[in-house]
Design a protein around this motif. Structure first.
Motif, PDB file in Angstrom:
ATOM      1  N   ARG A 260       2.361  -7.372   0.079  1.00 46.27           N
ATOM      2  CA  ARG A 260       3.157  -8.425   0.607  1.00 46.27           C
ATOM      3  C   ARG A 260       3.137  -9.947  -0.269  1.00 46.27           C
ATOM      4  NH1 ARG A 260       6.864  -8.498   3.670  1.00 46.27           N
ATOM      5  NH2 ARG A 260       6.343  -9.403   5.452  1.00 46.27           N
TER       6      ARG A 260
ATOM      7  N   ILE B   5       6.849  -7.871  -1.789  1.00 44.49           N
ATOM      8  CA  ILE B   5       7.351  -6.554  -1.574  1.00 44.49           C
ATOM      9  C   ILE B   5       7.528  -6.642  -0.052  1.00 44.49           C
ATOM     10  CG2 ILE B   5       6.761  -4.256  -1.363  1.00 44.49           C
ATOM     11  CD1 ILE B   5       5.166  -4.646  -4.080  1.00 44.49           C
TER      12      ILE B   5
ATOM     13  N   GLU C 113       8.334  -1.248   2.561  1.00 46.44           N
ATOM     14  CA  GLU C 113       8.060  -0.861   1.204  1.00 46.44           C
ATOM     15  C   GLU C 113       6.317  -1.075   0.795  1.00 46.44           C
ATOM     16  OE1 GLU C 113       9.327   0.641  -1.399  1.00 46.44           O
ATOM     17  OE2 GLU C 113       8.122   0.022  -3.277  1.00 46.44           O
TER      18      GLU C 113
ATOM     19  N   GLN D 263       4.898   1.931   2.521  1.00 50.85           N
ATOM     20  CA  GLN D 263       4.764   3.147   1.855  1.00 50.85           C
ATOM     21  C   GLN D 263       4.024   2.976   0.595  1.00 50.85           C
ATOM     22  OE1 GLN D 263       8.877   3.552   0.762  1.00 50.85           O
ATOM     23  NE2 GLN D 263       9.649   3.853   2.803  1.00 50.85           N
ATOM     24  N   ARG D 264       3.847   2.079  -0.093  1.00 52.10           N
ATOM     25  CA  ARG D 264       3.196   1.742  -1.342  1.00 52.10           C
ATOM     26  C   ARG D 264       1.548   2.037  -1.059  1.00 52.10           C
ATOM     27  NH1 ARG D 264       4.984  -1.474  -6.258  1.00 52.10           N
ATOM     28  NH2 ARG D 264       6.987  -0.961  -6.075  1.00 52.10           N
TER      29      ARG D 264
ATOM     30  N   ARG E  52       0.985   5.516  -0.440  1.00 51.15           N
ATOM     31  CA  ARG E  52       0.995   6.164  -2.018  1.00 51.15           C
ATOM     32  C   ARG E  52      -0.297   6.101  -2.407  1.00 51.15           C
ATOM     33  NH1 ARG E  52       6.392   5.050  -2.425  1.00 51.15           N
ATOM     34  NH2 ARG E  52       5.975   3.506  -3.786  1.00 51.15           N
TER      35      ARG E  52
ATOM     36  N   HIS F 103       1.317  -3.315  -7.267  1.00 48.30           N
ATOM     37  CA  HIS F 103       2.644  -4.010  -7.388  1.00 48.30           C
ATOM     38  C   HIS F 103       3.121  -3.280  -8.876  1.00 48.30           C
ATOM     39  CE1 HIS F 103      -0.201  -6.150  -9.309  1.00 48.30           C
ATOM     40  NE2 HIS F 103       0.648  -6.630 -10.243  1.00 48.30           N
TER      41      HIS F 103
END
Ligand code: ATP
Length: 318
Positions: free
Chosen positions: A108, A112, A116, A119-120, A123, A157
């Protein structure tokens, strides 16, 4: 991916009334190609962290030029910041917050969006194998787990270049290996990794290229193999009981053997650089015997990165 010319930084400090200047980085020329793991080695106080902090835009250089990931360090520091990740020596996690929350928060901070960012984080937890502990507060993590979260935070990022300051310091060998696995995985994804470390064997095994810095400037640069080939030949370590035997032995051997260099390390004994170690040892024993010196041990070694450093600066890095 990283280019510097004549990069300089001095610190002013005050000791009582006296102002002193420390020239931490004194005209650094570096070139790091994309997709490499570049190891930055040097003794304490050599200027590694200062270089890293300049390249990561955390402090302003006093002089020189640099581009990082295509952005100019002086004219476009915001552009550099967007394209890099930086993991400081102590890391940046908060004790009471979980790894997952840290990852979302960090994403954030990079602008972002919420979905998203989640989700990142997901991942990253899968890629860095953080699942087992990601929902516990960071203060409960082991050193190795914390470091993996630190690195995950540094790349949330998807930067082109990652700066890591001593990522494996203080970790046990298994955790160090795990951290390096992650670093190699990031290189496999195309990231350029600029990493400082004190562990020469790790740098030797894992870095594509190495720059050795001393007193604020580069003293040797190349692939680990190129650097070690500079010291062609072998290293023979001669253990001695001390007293005047070191001087006596060094004097006698200098006259008899084809020595490229003789070092007298602080822990005693002699370190000899010779063309062919195995062939030199019988002659060495005869010469020492003739001089009345009895060695406690004789060891034959291939040159290491520390030998490169020793040969260039006269001091040991290990
Ligand atoms: N804020 C500061 N003020 C004054 N001197 C500083 C400051 N930061 C660093 N220095 C000095 O600059 C020199 C380079 O320090 P730097 O931290 O870059 O070295 P390093 O190679 O990262 O060392 P280490 O391996 O111990 O982390 C040292 O002599 C250090 O004492």
């Amino acid at each position: 991916m990283i280019e510097t010319t004549g990069l300089r930084k001095s610190y002013q400090s005050r000791k009582g009334r006296q102002a002193t200047t420390v020239d931490a980085v004194t005209g650094l020329d570096l070139s790091v190609a994309a997709g490499q793991i570049y190891g930055f080695l040097g003794p304490n106080g050599a200027g590694k962290t200062t270089t890293l902090r300049m390249l990561a835009t955390l402090i302003r250089p006093d002089g020189g030029e640099a581009t990082v990931a295509g952005a100019d360090l002086r004219r476009d520091p915001a552009g550099v910041r967007r394209r890099i990740g930086y993991v400081a020596q102590g890391g940046g996690t908060t004790d009471t917050v979980s790894g997952r929350e840290e990852l979302v928060h960090q994403a954030r901070l990079h602008g972002i969006g919420k979905a998203e960012a989640r989700q990142r984080a997901e991942r990253a937890i899968a890629a860095f194998e953080l699942g087992e502990f990601a929902d516990r507060p960071c203060q409960t993590y082991s050193g190795g787990q914390r470091r993996r979260v630190d690195i995950a935070l540094g790349v949330i990022h998807s930067p082109g270049v990652l700066f890591l300051d001593e990522p494996t310091v203080g970790l046990d060998p298994a955790s160090r290996a795990h951290v390096w696995e992650e670093i190699r995985r990031l290189r496999g994804e195309g990231m350029t990794v600029f990493v400082t470390t004190h562990y020469l064997d790790e740098a030797d095994a894992l870095c594509d290229r190495i720059g050795i810095i001393d007193h604020g400037g580069i003293v040797a640069e190349g692939t680990p193999e190129e650097l070690k080939q500079e010291i062609s030949g072998d290293v023979v370590l001669v253990g001695l009981t001390g007293g005047d035997s070191v001087e006596k032995a060094a004097g006698a051997l200098r006259g008899e053997l084809d020595l490229r260099q003789v070092e007298t390390p602080e822990d005693g004994g002699l370190r000899l650089y010779v063309r062919d170690g195995a062939a030199a040892i019988p002659q060495l024993l005869r010469t020492l015997d003739g001089a009345g010196v009895v060695p406690t041990t004789i060891q034959l070694q291939r040159p290491s990165l520390d030998d490169v450093f020793l040969a260039r600066t006269g001091r040991s890095l290990a």
